[in-house]
Enzyme design. Structure first.
Site, PDB file in Angstrom:
ATOM      1  N   TYR A 127      35.908  85.394  45.932  1.00 12.01           N
ATOM      2  CA  TYR A 127      36.735  84.550  46.788  1.00 12.01           C
ATOM      3  C   TYR A 127      38.198  84.797  46.446  1.00 12.01           C
ATOM      4  O   TYR A 127      38.590  84.723  45.277  1.00 12.01           O
ATOM      5  CB  TYR A 127      36.413  83.064  46.590  1.00 12.01           C
ATOM      6  CG  TYR A 127      37.147  82.184  47.584  1.00 12.01           C
ATOM      7  CD1 TYR A 127      36.569  81.895  48.818  1.00 12.01           C
ATOM      8  CD2 TYR A 127      38.413  81.680  47.301  1.00 12.01           C
ATOM      9  CE1 TYR A 127      37.245  81.117  49.750  1.00 12.01           C
ATOM     10  CE2 TYR A 127      39.093  80.912  48.224  1.00 12.01           C
ATOM     11  CZ  TYR A 127      38.514  80.631  49.449  1.00 12.01           C
ATOM     12  OH  TYR A 127      39.192  79.868  50.368  1.00 12.01           O
ATOM     13  N   GLN A 189      33.064  76.381  53.076  1.00 15.72           N
ATOM     14  CA  GLN A 189      32.127  77.078  53.957  1.00 15.72           C
ATOM     15  C   GLN A 189      31.921  78.528  53.529  1.00 15.72           C
ATOM     16  O   GLN A 189      30.834  79.091  53.689  1.00 15.72           O
ATOM     17  CB  GLN A 189      32.591  77.008  55.421  1.00 15.72           C
ATOM     18  CG  GLN A 189      33.926  77.642  55.733  1.00 15.72           C
ATOM     19  CD  GLN A 189      35.096  76.684  55.571  1.00 15.72           C
ATOM     20  OE1 GLN A 189      35.016  75.703  54.844  1.00 15.72           O
ATOM     21  NE2 GLN A 189      36.197  76.968  56.264  1.00 15.72           N
ATOM     22  N   ASN A 212      41.022  76.320  45.958  1.00 14.74           N
ATOM     23  CA  ASN A 212      41.483  74.939  45.896  1.00 14.74           C
ATOM     24  C   ASN A 212      40.353  74.006  45.461  1.00 14.74           C
ATOM     25  O   ASN A 212      39.260  74.452  45.099  1.00 14.74           O
ATOM     26  CB  ASN A 212      42.075  74.511  47.249  1.00 14.74           C
ATOM     27  CG  ASN A 212      41.046  74.553  48.374  1.00 14.74           C
ATOM     28  OD1 ASN A 212      39.837  74.517  48.140  1.00 14.74           O
ATOM     29  ND2 ASN A 212      41.514  74.637  49.604  1.00 14.74           N
ATOM     30  N   SER A 235      46.720  75.661  37.643  1.00 13.90           N
ATOM     31  CA  SER A 235      47.242  76.622  36.680  1.00 13.90           C
ATOM     32  C   SER A 235      48.068  75.925  35.600  1.00 13.90           C
ATOM     33  O   SER A 235      48.563  74.813  35.792  1.00 13.90           O
ATOM     34  CB  SER A 235      48.097  77.664  37.397  1.00 13.90           C
ATOM     35  OG  SER A 235      48.467  78.699  36.515  1.00 13.90           O
ATOM     36  N   GLN A 257      54.730  79.232  36.227  1.00 16.20           N
ATOM     37  CA  GLN A 257      53.490  78.539  36.549  1.00 16.20           C
ATOM     38  C   GLN A 257      53.730  77.337  37.433  1.00 16.20           C
ATOM     39  O   GLN A 257      52.919  77.001  38.288  1.00 16.20           O
ATOM     40  CB  GLN A 257      52.786  78.094  35.260  1.00 16.20           C
ATOM     41  CG  GLN A 257      52.227  79.233  34.444  1.00 16.20           C
ATOM     42  CD  GLN A 257      51.337  80.140  35.276  1.00 16.20           C
ATOM     43  OE1 GLN A 257      50.273  79.745  35.725  1.00 16.20           O
ATOM     44  NE2 GLN A 257      51.782  81.362  35.492  1.00 16.20           N
ATOM     45  N   HIS A 260      53.308  77.592  41.213  1.00 14.99           N
ATOM     46  CA  HIS A 260      51.975  77.782  41.793  1.00 14.99           C
ATOM     47  C   HIS A 260      51.548  76.578  42.633  1.00 14.99           C
ATOM     48  O   HIS A 260      51.023  76.713  43.732  1.00 14.99           O
ATOM     49  CB  HIS A 260      50.940  77.977  40.682  1.00 14.99           C
ATOM     50  CG  HIS A 260      50.689  79.416  40.339  1.00 14.99           C
ATOM     51  ND1 HIS A 260      50.197  80.316  41.231  1.00 14.99           N
ATOM     52  CD2 HIS A 260      50.865  80.093  39.182  1.00 14.99           C
ATOM     53  CE1 HIS A 260      50.070  81.495  40.648  1.00 14.99           C
ATOM     54  NE2 HIS A 260      50.469  81.393  39.403  1.00 14.99           N
ATOM     55  N   GLU A 325      45.440  77.598  29.721  1.00 12.20           N
ATOM     56  CA  GLU A 325      45.048  78.825  30.427  1.00 12.20           C
ATOM     57  C   GLU A 325      45.869  80.009  29.904  1.00 12.20           C
ATOM     58  O   GLU A 325      45.333  81.050  29.554  1.00 12.20           O
ATOM     59  CB  GLU A 325      45.293  78.628  31.923  1.00 12.20           C
ATOM     60  CG  GLU A 325      45.003  79.836  32.777  1.00 12.20           C
ATOM     61  CD  GLU A 325      45.416  79.619  34.229  1.00 12.20           C
ATOM     62  OE1 GLU A 325      44.991  80.426  35.081  1.00 12.20           O
ATOM     63  OE2 GLU A 325      46.174  78.664  34.516  1.00 12.20           O
ATOM     64  N   HIS A 326      47.197  79.848  29.887  1.00  9.04           N
ATOM     65  CA  HIS A 326      48.101  80.880  29.367  1.00  9.04           C
ATOM     66  C   HIS A 326      48.845  80.316  28.160  1.00  9.04           C
ATOM     67  O   HIS A 326      49.406  79.221  28.240  1.00  9.04           O
ATOM     68  CB  HIS A 326      49.139  81.286  30.415  1.00  9.04           C
ATOM     69  CG  HIS A 326      48.566  81.684  31.735  1.00  9.04           C
ATOM     70  ND1 HIS A 326      48.469  80.803  32.812  1.00  9.04           N
ATOM     71  CD2 HIS A 326      48.056  82.858  32.174  1.00  9.04           C
ATOM     72  CE1 HIS A 326      47.933  81.434  33.846  1.00  9.04           C
ATOM     73  NE2 HIS A 326      47.668  82.676  33.488  1.00  9.04           N
ATOM     74  N   ASP A 359      49.375  88.438  34.888  1.00 10.45           N
ATOM     75  CA  ASP A 359      48.972  88.142  36.265  1.00 10.45           C
ATOM     76  C   ASP A 359      48.740  89.409  37.080  1.00 10.45           C
ATOM     77  O   ASP A 359      47.847  89.462  37.921  1.00 10.45           O
ATOM     78  CB  ASP A 359      50.055  87.305  36.957  1.00 10.45           C
ATOM     79  CG  ASP A 359      49.798  85.817  36.817  1.00 10.45           C
ATOM     80  OD1 ASP A 359      48.746  85.431  36.276  1.00 10.45           O
ATOM     81  OD2 ASP A 359      50.665  85.026  37.244  1.00 10.45           O
ATOM     82  N   GLU A 413       3.290  72.721  17.660  1.00 11.82           N
ATOM     83  CA  GLU A 413       3.837  72.194  18.913  1.00 11.82           C
ATOM     84  C   GLU A 413       2.755  71.661  19.836  1.00 11.82           C
ATOM     85  O   GLU A 413       3.053  71.170  20.936  1.00 11.82           O
ATOM     86  CB  GLU A 413       4.652  73.282  19.626  1.00 11.82           C
ATOM     87  CG  GLU A 413       5.906  73.671  18.847  1.00 11.82           C
ATOM     88  CD  GLU A 413       6.802  74.633  19.610  1.00 11.82           C
ATOM     89  OE1 GLU A 413       6.370  75.145  20.674  1.00 11.82           O
ATOM     90  OE2 GLU A 413       7.946  74.860  19.154  1.00 11.82           O
ATOM     91  N   HIS A 418      -1.010  78.598  24.042  1.00 13.34           N
ATOM     92  CA  HIS A 418      -0.215  79.577  23.291  1.00 13.34           C
ATOM     93  C   HIS A 418      -1.045  80.128  22.125  1.00 13.34           C
ATOM     94  O   HIS A 418      -1.095  81.333  21.890  1.00 13.34           O
ATOM     95  CB  HIS A 418       1.060  78.920  22.730  1.00 13.34           C
ATOM     96  CG  HIS A 418       2.164  78.788  23.723  1.00 13.34           C
ATOM     97  ND1 HIS A 418       2.058  78.031  24.862  1.00 13.34           N
ATOM     98  CD2 HIS A 418       3.419  79.324  23.728  1.00 13.34           C
ATOM     99  CE1 HIS A 418       3.189  78.091  25.535  1.00 13.34           C
ATOM    100  NE2 HIS A 418       4.039  78.878  24.864  1.00 13.34           N
TER     101      HIS A 418
END
Length: 432
Positions: A127, A189, A212, A235, A257, A260, A325-326, A359, A413, A418
């Site tokens: 995506y 979707q 998003n 971010s 950042q 963003h 993240e960074h 990036d 067990e 088994h």
């Protein structure tokens, strides 16, 4: 930017605020996404066309990109930019080649063979966001590792513009990176189509790529039907700086950042009070020069902060708690701190290793864990596009030696079937 002092101010309030970013707007999103997913399951392509018209404002006759459209998009790219993309692609390829895993086997006495078989996923969905800030670089970052892993088929979904076309640079990167099929689909979707399959969109084994809150929620809900890379949130960047750091550099990196998303987080942790206040002023100055000033301003106002630590140990503690993240380390000896950094998606060492290098260009992946999930998630890599399968082979002699131990575990067990699967091989004679 709000300034905190370690030991004087309650940092837990800041930590809680950062955690809340991923929850903002979540109310009602789960229900909306669930309905979209089920609608795509029930009606397939018909639902996809309707949601594209509703959410993207365009009525399409076809959602799949043709080979001709891919080629035309690549040909339309400026030659200089194309060379930049190709150099970046090569850096990404070289880096991710190092992550390639091989099957391995060991042999033990008495005819035991054990191993791990590496098998690429058959089909993967990528995506790529569009909207106000399309991310063609994401296509390179997500597709190239999949190709290196040996994925048989890679499909791309990205929202169309009002003209009914996919962003041409996204499409050009898709062609260059080796996408097999591309679809003009966005939002929940698109995730539904890739997870469940429709008349036009094939069902995939795994979905990767940022998006998003609707895309992230959809990925979360389809997990189990197919695999996903991670649940990506807004971010974020955290910069550790001492008195040797250039305040202008630090401010620029914080804003890289902030532009963003209004939910993006930019945090400076510094051992220098002077640096803290100079950076705060520098952020104000640079902010006024940005094209995305409105977005960056809301980000800095809502989720930007400067924390003054008493020493570098405290600075590292704060960074590991936030798990950004960074993480940039702008200190006199950044490599000396590397071993103590436990929680971060990507680590940038030194004054000339700004986050945008990661990036676009350096090679390591920019699809990274956010919202504190760097405590347990890793960057996207070749390892995300393969399965590891255990291999076990025992000879009769090796089995006979292990049978009593295996039966004892089965008895403990209470699993008699088994136990019988073992005993039948020891009680019946004449078997090889």
């Amino acid at each position: 930017m709000k300034i905190y002092e370690y030991g004087k101010d309650d940092l837990n309030r800041l930590y809680d605020l950062l955690k809340q970013r991923s929850l903002e707007g979540q109310r009602n999103v789960d229900d909306v996404v669930s309905k979209i997913l089920q609608d795509v399951v029930d009606r397939g392509d018909e639902a996809l066309f309707e949601y594209t018209e509703k959410f993207d404002g365009v009525k399409l006759n076809s959602i799949e990109i043709t080979e001709k459209e891919m080629d035309e998009a690549l040909e339309a790219v400026d030659d200089n930019l194309l060379e930049v993309i190709q150099r970046a692609s090569e850096n990404i390829r070289i880096y991710h080649e190092k992550q390639r895993e091989n099957s391995w086997f060991i042999t033990k006495e008495n005819g035991i063979v054990l191993g791990q078989k590496i098998t690429p996923l058959k089909r993967v969905g990528v995506y790529a966001p569009a909207g106000s800030a399309p991310l063609p670089s994401t296509v390179l970052m997500d597709v190239i590792p999949a190709k290196i892993a040996g994925v048989e088929e890679i499909i791309l979904c990205s929202p169309p513009g009002k003209d009914g076309k996919m962003n041409p640079l996204v499409l050009a990167c898709a062609r260059l990176a080796g996408v097999d099929r591309a679809f003009k689909l966005g939002g929940a979707q698109a995730v539904a189509a890739m997870a469940y399959g429709t008349q036009s969109v094939p069902k995939v084994d795994k979905i990767v790529g940022p998006g998003n809150i609707y895309v992230a929620t959809a990925k979360k809900q389809v997990f189990g039907v197919c695999g996903i890379d991670m649940i990506a949130g807004p971010s974020e960047i955290l910069v550790i700086a001492d008195e040797t750091a250039d305040p202008a550099y630090v401010a620029a990196d914080l804003l890289s950042q902030a532009e963003h998303d209004r939910l993006a987080s930019s945090i400076l942790v510094t051992t220098s009070k002077e640096t803290a206040y100079i950076v705060a002023e520098e952020v104000k100055i640079q902010l006024n020069k940005l094209e995305r000033k409105e977005i960056a301003s809301k980000s800095i106002e809502g989720y930007g902060a400067i924390i003054i630590a008493n020493n570098m140990e405290e600075a590292i503690e704060i960074a590991n708690t936030i798990a950004p993240e960074h993480l940039e380390v702008c200190t006199i000896d950044p490599f000396s701190l590397l071993d103590d950094i436990k929680n971060a998606g990507a680590i940038f060492l030194g004054n000339y290793s700004p986050e945008p290098l990661g990036d676009y260009y350096a090679g390591p992946n920019h699809t990274l864990p956010t919202s504190g999930t760097a405590r347990f998630f890793s960057p996207l890599g070749v390892y995300d596009f393969v399965k590891r399968q255990s291999v076990i082979s025992y000879s009769k002699k090796a089995f006979d030696l292990a049978a009593a131990d295996v039966s004892a575990f089965a008895d403990a067990e209470g699993l008699t079937a088994h136990r019988n699967a073992v005993r039948i091989r020891t009680e019946v004679k004449g078997r090889d």
